[in-house]
Each structure stands twice: as C-alpha cells, then as structure tokens.
Design an enzyme around this catalytic site. Structure first.
Site, PDB file in Angstrom:
ATOM      1  CD  GLU A   1      -6.210   4.999   0.186  1.00 45.53           C
ATOM      2  OE1 GLU A   1      -4.832   6.528   0.651  1.00 45.53           O
ATOM      3  OE2 GLU A   1      -6.343   4.037   1.329  1.00 45.53           O
TER       4      GLU A   1
ATOM      5  CG  HIS B   1       0.123   6.484  -0.946  1.00 44.18           C
ATOM      6  ND1 HIS B   1      -0.557   6.900  -1.056  1.00 44.18           N
ATOM      7  CD2 HIS B   1      -0.831   5.332   0.390  1.00 44.18           C
ATOM      8  CE1 HIS B   1      -1.814   7.025  -0.514  1.00 44.18           C
ATOM      9  NE2 HIS B   1      -1.460   5.910   0.613  1.00 44.18           N
TER      10      HIS B   1
ATOM     11  CG  HIS C   1      -1.525   0.683   1.219  1.00 44.64           C
ATOM     12  ND1 HIS C   1      -3.580   0.806   0.738  1.00 44.64           N
ATOM     13  CD2 HIS C   1      -1.854   2.018   2.238  1.00 44.64           C
ATOM     14  CE1 HIS C   1      -3.710   2.206   1.206  1.00 44.64           C
ATOM     15  NE2 HIS C   1      -2.748   3.068   1.844  1.00 44.64           N
ATOM     16  CD  GLU C   2       1.170   3.271   3.789  1.00 50.42           C
ATOM     17  OE1 GLU C   2       1.444   4.293   2.662  1.00 50.42           O
ATOM     18  OE2 GLU C   2       0.396   2.923   4.113  1.00 50.42           O
TER      19      GLU C   2
END
Lengths: 505, 505
Positions: free
Chosen positions: A298, A272, A268-269
C-alpha cells in the site's frame, strides 16, 4: 561447486519446480479472477466459481503435500544455502504452515458461516438493523479466535492476523504508531477543515471516458509502468493482479462526473503494479516473487497516487496536457485550483470516499475496535455504540443511521475480525518514509516530477524496495531502505507541510 | 429407483464428477488460450506457455488415470444405463483410448519434430524452396502413419484421422462426396467466373471500426447469439471458444478497407457459437457437452455466414441499416449491388481468401493430396508438382511460385498429414442439407430472414442439431435431422440456384 553438492542440488531443483508450479497455479487462478471482474459474461458466474474451486483444490493439494513438507524440512537443515535460498525456504515454510495447520473442516465451517453472515448483512444493512447481526458477529469473533488458536506462538490473536498480512509486525507496534498518528491527525484535520473548502464545481464535467482513460495511461507510462508486461481494463472495483512473471495488470473505473476517480484509481493501482513489475526476475516463481506485505504494498500505491500524483509538482507537469485534453470542462480553471480540488479535505462517514488526511482516522477507528473485540474488552452487542462514540472522537461526526455505523464495511461480515485494515494506514505512513529516503538520495525528485521525469524515483524504489520481493521481512526492508524503523515523523511532516500550506495554517 | 441401484449410482456420480473436472480443466485451458489471443501482454507469452503446459499435464493425468479406465470398463458393462448414459460412456471411452494409446514419448517426439518442421517452413516458404522441406515432410508422413498405427482397427490411416474429427466417417465416404462435388463445381465455377465480376469498389471504404463491430453484433443478436453467455473480442485470427457451460465467446477482426471481413467473420463464428450455446444443459460438463464433429460444426458456421448471411433475404433485411450506418461509403450503392459484391467469385491461389464456390476446390485438392500421400501413391518429393497439376485441373490456375504451392498452408508443416481439411467442405455440404430440412419444416424461412426473424430457423437447428451435443454420431445426427444420409444434392442445388441466377446462366 564441488561434486558433493550434486545430490542436494537435485533436491533444490525439485523444490524450485514445486515453487514454479505453485506460482503458476496461483497465477492461473488470478486470470480466472481477472476475467471474472472484467469480461466474464453475466450467466457464467456459477461455472466460474466451480472452476475457481477446482483450481484452489489443486493448489491446496500441492501446497500441503506432506512430501513437500519433508523437502522443506530437509532444506531447512541445510547449511550450504545462500542467504537468499535460506530465506526462500523460510518463507515457503511459513506458507506451508499457514496452509496445513488450519484443518480443512475448519476452513469449510468458516466459509459457510461467512456466506451466511454476508447474506444476512445484505438484508440487515438496508434495514439499519445492527441487532440482527450480533449473533453472526459473535460467531465470527469466536471463529476468528479459533483460527488464531492454531498458531499458539502468537499470544494476542490480533498478532496472528497482522502477521498474516504484515509479517513481523505486532498489534503493539501498530497500536503505537496509530495512537501517535491519531494525536496529530485529529487537530490537523480540524484546522484544515475549519479553513474552508476549495472549489470543485469544474470536476462535474462531463469528462469523456476514453479521454480520461488515455490520459491516465499516458501518466503511468511516464511513471514507468511497462505495458509490454501489463495492461489496464475497466472494473467495478479497481485492483492490481499478477497473472504471471511478466504479466501484472491493473483495472480502473471511470466516472464522467468526476475525473479524479479514474485518474487516481489508475495511479494507485499502477503504484501496486510498479512494485510487482520491479521484483527481481530471479525471484519470480519462487516464494520471494511478490510484494512483501500489505503495508509495504500500500505504501507504493499511495506514494504514486498521493505523494507524486497529488503534489504541486505533478500538476505543474500535467496541468497543460490536462487542460488541452478537456478545454471546455476546464475553461477558466487554474493549475492551483486543480491542485487544490484534488486535495480537498472534509469530514465524511464513508472510509472509501474519504480524503488523504481523514482516511487514516477511519482506519485507526476500525483497528482499535477490532483490537478491543479480539481482546475481549468490547462485547459485540456494544460494538455499534462504540463505533458511534469513536467516530465522534476521531472524526467529529456521527452517522445518522447504523447503516453507516458498524454495518458500513463488508469486511467483518464476510471474513475474520482482525488484520483487514491496518495495512492501509501503515501504507500511508510508509509512503512518506520511503519518499523521504528517496529524496535524500536524489534531492531533485520534486523538480524531476515537475518535468515528468520519474527515473530517479522509480529507480531508487526498484533498487531499495521492489527488487527485493519477499527477500527481507517488512521491518528489515524498511530499515535497509530508509535507515530507520517504521516511524510516523516523515508522514506527519509531509501532511503538516502540505495541508498546513494549503490551509494557510 | 430401487435400493439395489444405490451402489452403481455412487459409481455413476463418481464418473460424472470426473467428467465435470475434465470439462472444467479444459475450459480453464481455453480461457488461457482466449486471453493469449486477445489481451495477453506481449512479454508474457513464455510464461503463458508454461501455464498451458502445466494445465495440459493436469488434464492429461486425469484423462488417463488408470482408475478412471477401470470405472469406464465397469460402466461399459452396466445394462441399467439409459441410452444417453450409455453414449456418455461410449464417448468417454473413445476419448480415453485417444489419450492413453499414444505413448507420451511419441507425443513428445512428434511435437519436437513439428516444432522443427514449422521453424524450417517459416524460412523455406519465403525462399520458395520446397526441396528443403522434403525431409521434414517425409518424417511427418512417417510419424502420421505411426500415430494411426496405434489404432489398428483403422486399416486406412486416413480413416483414423477422419475419425478423430468426424467420428464414423471414412476416407471412402468423404472421397465419394468430394469427387461428386468436384465434377459439378469445376464447370460451375468456370461458367460463373466467365460471366464477369460484380463491382466491389465501394467496399474500400474506409469503414470505421467501431461501427462495423456494432453492426455485426446487432445482427448476431438477431440470429439468437446470447450475449449473457458470451461476448465478442478482437483477434488476429477469428475463432469461437467455449470457456464454460454458459460461456461461449467469439472473436473477429476488422479491416477498415473491407467491411465484409469483420461482418462475415462475426457471422461465421457466431454460427459455431449458436451450436455450442444450444447444447442441452444436461449434457454440459459430460462427454456429450459440445459439438459432435468438425463437419457438423462447420456446417453451422457456414449456414449462418453463407446460406443466411450472403442471401438476398439477408440484404433485404439489413441493407437499410447498413446504408444508414455507412451513408457516405454506400452513396449510390443499391441493395442488389451489395448482395452481388459479397458473392463475387474468382480464381485465387489462397484457400483462406477464396469465395464460397471455389473454396471447396481448394479443400478437395488438399484432401486428395493427403490421401495419396498417406496411401503411398504419391512420394513427398513429388508433392509440389502434384500440387501444381491439381490446381490447374481443379482451379484452372498455377501458382507462379512454390511459396503459394505446396508451401502455402501451415497445416502439413506443424502437425500430422491427414484429416485437417475435409471438415471444411463437409461443413459446406451439410450447411445446405440442414438448411433445406429446416425449410421443409418451416417453408417461410426466407421470408422470415427478410424481416430479421430467425426464431424458426434457430429453433429448428437447436432442436435437431445443437441440443444433441455428441449424443449421436455425425451420420446418425444427419439422418435423424434431415431424413437422409450425407448427400451433396442440397448443396449443389443451392449453389446452382444461387450462382446460376447471379451469373445469368
């Protein structure tokens, strides 16, 4: 370039120097924050807060310097700027307005109130005593409306808050998207949950921490995360942060009793971070040098976490390595079982623990409650009842205690009411819209993933999303990249396809 | 307090606010530096340099603000300040003079030259071509004299440089100490080396890195290093740094093929850190909030590294744990052999690799060459010959190549000539003087060490050295703490006792 532009060019140089300094001061502040979450010694927190506040003051003084305002005015009147330069001035002007229109005294009052409210909430939540928070929340709501009032160009206060994080979007646009989504998601979640849960027993491990971390880092290196311009460390709450033009770091957390925690936090990170690492170098240190909105940001974390990382193709690529890394923990577990385990759907009370499918129902619930509160259609004293009713309607369950009702999330108790949630679900919707567009350009993306080949996907996203930074508004960017405005169809098609198959619907 | 002091008190508050801001900006700069040495991604170096330079500029602007100068003038005329407050003003005034008297254009010229000189040195050293560096060094010498010239109150330029790092000391005082020391050390080193070398074969290991790190951290925790106000990380060059009032960090490096590297780096830097962690809380964020001089600082790193860490008592305390940690590597090795191995003395060409005894001869050699250069008694073109002659006289060996002659150390090729070295040996001398005074107050200190009990030693140092920060000048502090001025006798007694016994003299 003719000699008549030499004076304006000096002015432009001066602006770009200011922008670089503002970016650098912001990045230094991010380093202070990163260090605070990763390595700061326990007793040093108060001193760090003082350093942060000194640095914010220095940043604020430059961001609101009247001389800077005049330079922006002058730049705004120029007709010789390239479209990129004109957009830099436009974005800088928006940031300048944000920084200058809200009086310092109001900021101080709001943050004092936020501190008191937060402190009261830490007591009221264990006591499950929503009534105690009503006067705090009423004042928060009042202050939130006042904050929006400094921007009278927004008739609906929620529009102001949405603009803050998702430029150019409105409560009406978001509300429309969310209600379409809810209509489809409620029956879909019902059907999927009704079809039964996959086995997840083998996730209990224990899975050694270092092996988990190394595995996640191998995957994001494959994704294209550049470790010469970033790194991963451990924190309580995972996050991504930019500390410089060539310094975009992520953090993760590890549970020995659930390896999906570290793996999917990392993916997820990293999503980003791929966005931030992909911003065109020419935009770094300018007003365009970062992701464009909460929703688009997101979309990238969710795309790499879910559309890639929770796909069958992903586990086709990585299950062999995964099993080789944890042979004892995964003895007798098949690739299909692994795939199903990380895609289990269930009803839950806590947004942050929820799965890909029901997560949106939590967000939609919060968004609608925020909208009613700000619009005056719901009184603060009735919020908790409205919460329980909305959860029964949207998620089919009721919190046994107010602790997990309206007292659940810190957001409303530590800042404004408005704009905190919609980006999460906009991101989910957009993740599928971008992924579908990338697949149209490169029809073999899924086969690529199954052989750990991410170059086409990453390249398409970099070219169509990342490189542009804040060059276009979110709506412009979406249309340019996908050929259509923000729309829920690709996301619903993705969810129906994936979960329909998983649940045998 | 009478109402007549209310106006002066507001002025005092304003000064203390300025000091806190200066300290915070300095600490933020230290965080940027710490991160650069520990965790900064490879490609982020240029951006970090720009952030550092922005922050230095902000610090410099505040440190040289004419308004601040006026406030210091006014404070200097006050007769109602406590002695502590008066010393704060005195120290702040010295710092202000340092920051304001040297013109910015000179600083720029010097650092441009330093950059060019450094760059030339990185080429000339591998070529062993001292002649090529002569014009650079001549300019460096010239600029060094110019820098000192901004402080005409110092007749000898070397006095200016010594004052910069060891306030109140002079070339004459240091020269006197060093010549006494050399007279004693040259024959002592000869005798010890002549008596033969202990075995060191078992240090080759390999010793696992994590076990080495954990061992060092257990020892410094016993010393009294407070991990709630600090931490240890890995770097290429170990250092100690203050990042905040309650944030004093150290770094170390590990060699699997020599565990004394990590252990003694950790003990050394922890000594510096115990000093900084021990500064009275009331001084933090004021001009008194740090160690007083290079010499006194180094005395603490050397005390905890050598007088404690290389003592028989230390190995009586820790050899059992050490052998339990590395049983295979230390099979058949006795406590006595370990003690002797970490106290081996040998002739070497490289200062930074040298032992406790000969290290000073390297420093004294550099100091005397600096003194002759600045005093005009030695021409730059003759420096290399003078270097070789001095090494033969002081250390009994000659570098086979100029690479390890006058081209050896980066110091003269990247900054001023003057003041870079004396602190190291002043520190060694003072380490024994402070230790002897502590033992007079607590005669059982050695027995305490042998049972890992450091409370009396640490307590005495905290009370007599650490707590005072910059409250007294180094010479005042030494006299107050030990009852006598700086003197070489305790150090010579320590070396003669220890090495005489080791070598059976």
């Amino acid at each position: 370039m003719t000699h008549s532009t030499s004076a304006p060019d000096a002015a432009w140089q001066d602006l770009t120097r200011r922008w670089q300094d503002l970016a650098d001061l912001g990045d230094i502040g991010s380093l202070l924050g990163w260090d605070q979450s990763t390595y700061l010694p326990q007793a040093a927190a108060a001193g760090r807060a003082r350093q942060q506040s000194l640095l914010s003051g220095l940043h604020h003084a430059r961001a609101t310097d009247p001389e800077y305002g005049k330079q922006l005015d002058a730049a705004g009147r120029r007709t010789d700027l390239s479209p990129e330069q004109a957009r830099m001035v436009e974005v800088a002007r928006k940031d300048f307005e944000k920084a200058t229109r809200i009086p310092a005294s109001f900021v101080t009052e709001f943050s004092r109130h936020a501190g008191e409210s937060y402190s009261a909430w830490t007591q009221a939540r264990p006591d499950a005593d929503f009534a105690r928070m009503v006067p705090y929340l009423e004042k928060t709501l009042d202050l939130s409306r006042q904050a929006a009032g400094y921007f009278p160009e927004f008739k609906d206060p929620l529009d102001y808050f949405i603009e803050e994080s998702d430029e150019g979007m409105s409560a009406e646009q978001v509300g429309q998207v969310f209600s379409e989504l809810r209509e489809a998601l409620v029956p879909l979640a019902d059907a999927v949950i009704g079809a039964g849960a996959p086995r997840r027993d083998f996730l209990a491990g224990p899975y050694p921490r270092d092996l988990q971390l190394a595995f996640g880092e191998r995957v994001i290196r494959d994704y294209g995360y550049d470790f010469t311009r970033g790194r991963q460390d451990l924190t309580h709450h995972p996050f991504m942060t930019r500390l410089g033009g060539a310094d975009v770091r992520i953090t993760t957390r590890v549970k020995e009793g659930d390896p999906s925690e570290a793996l999917y936090s990392t993916l997820h990170e990293a999503g980003h971070a791929l966005y931030e690492q992909g911003v065109a170098e020419a935009y770094l240190g300018t007003p365009l040098g970062g992701g464009v909105s909460a929703g688009v940001h997101e979309s990238q974390s969710r795309l790499w976490e879910n559309l890639v990382g929770r796909s069958r193709a992903f586990w086709a690529a990585y299950f062999g390595d995964w099993r080789d890394t944890f042979p004892a923990q995964l003895a007798g577990v098949s690739e299909e079982e692994m795939y199903r385990a990380v895609n289990a759907v269930s009803r839950s009370l806590i947004r942050t623990d929820s799965d890909e499918l029901t997560y949106n129902l939590h967000v939609i619930t919060r968004f609608e409650l925020e909208r009613q509160l700000l619009g005056g259609d719901l009184a603060v004293r009735d919020l908790n009842d409205a919460w329980h009713a909305a959860y029964e309607g949207n998620l089919g369950l009721r919190a046994p205690s107010d602790k997990d009702g309206a007292l659940q999330d810190v957001h409303w108790y530590f800042g404004a009411i408005g704009g905190a949630f919609q980006g999460y679900t906009l991101g989910n919707v957009l993740s599928a819209q971008f992924f579908a567009a990338a697949r149209e350009a490169h029809p073999n993306i899924e086969a690529d993933i199954a052989r750990k080949e991410f170059g086409n996907l990453h390249g398409w996203l970099r070219e169509n999303v990342y490189a542009h930074g804040r060059r276009f508004t979110p709506n412009e960017l979406i249309e340019r990249a996908t050929g259509r405005p923000l729309s829920v169809e690709p996301y619903l098609a993705y969810l129906r396809g994936k979960y329909g198959e998983l649940a045998g619907l």
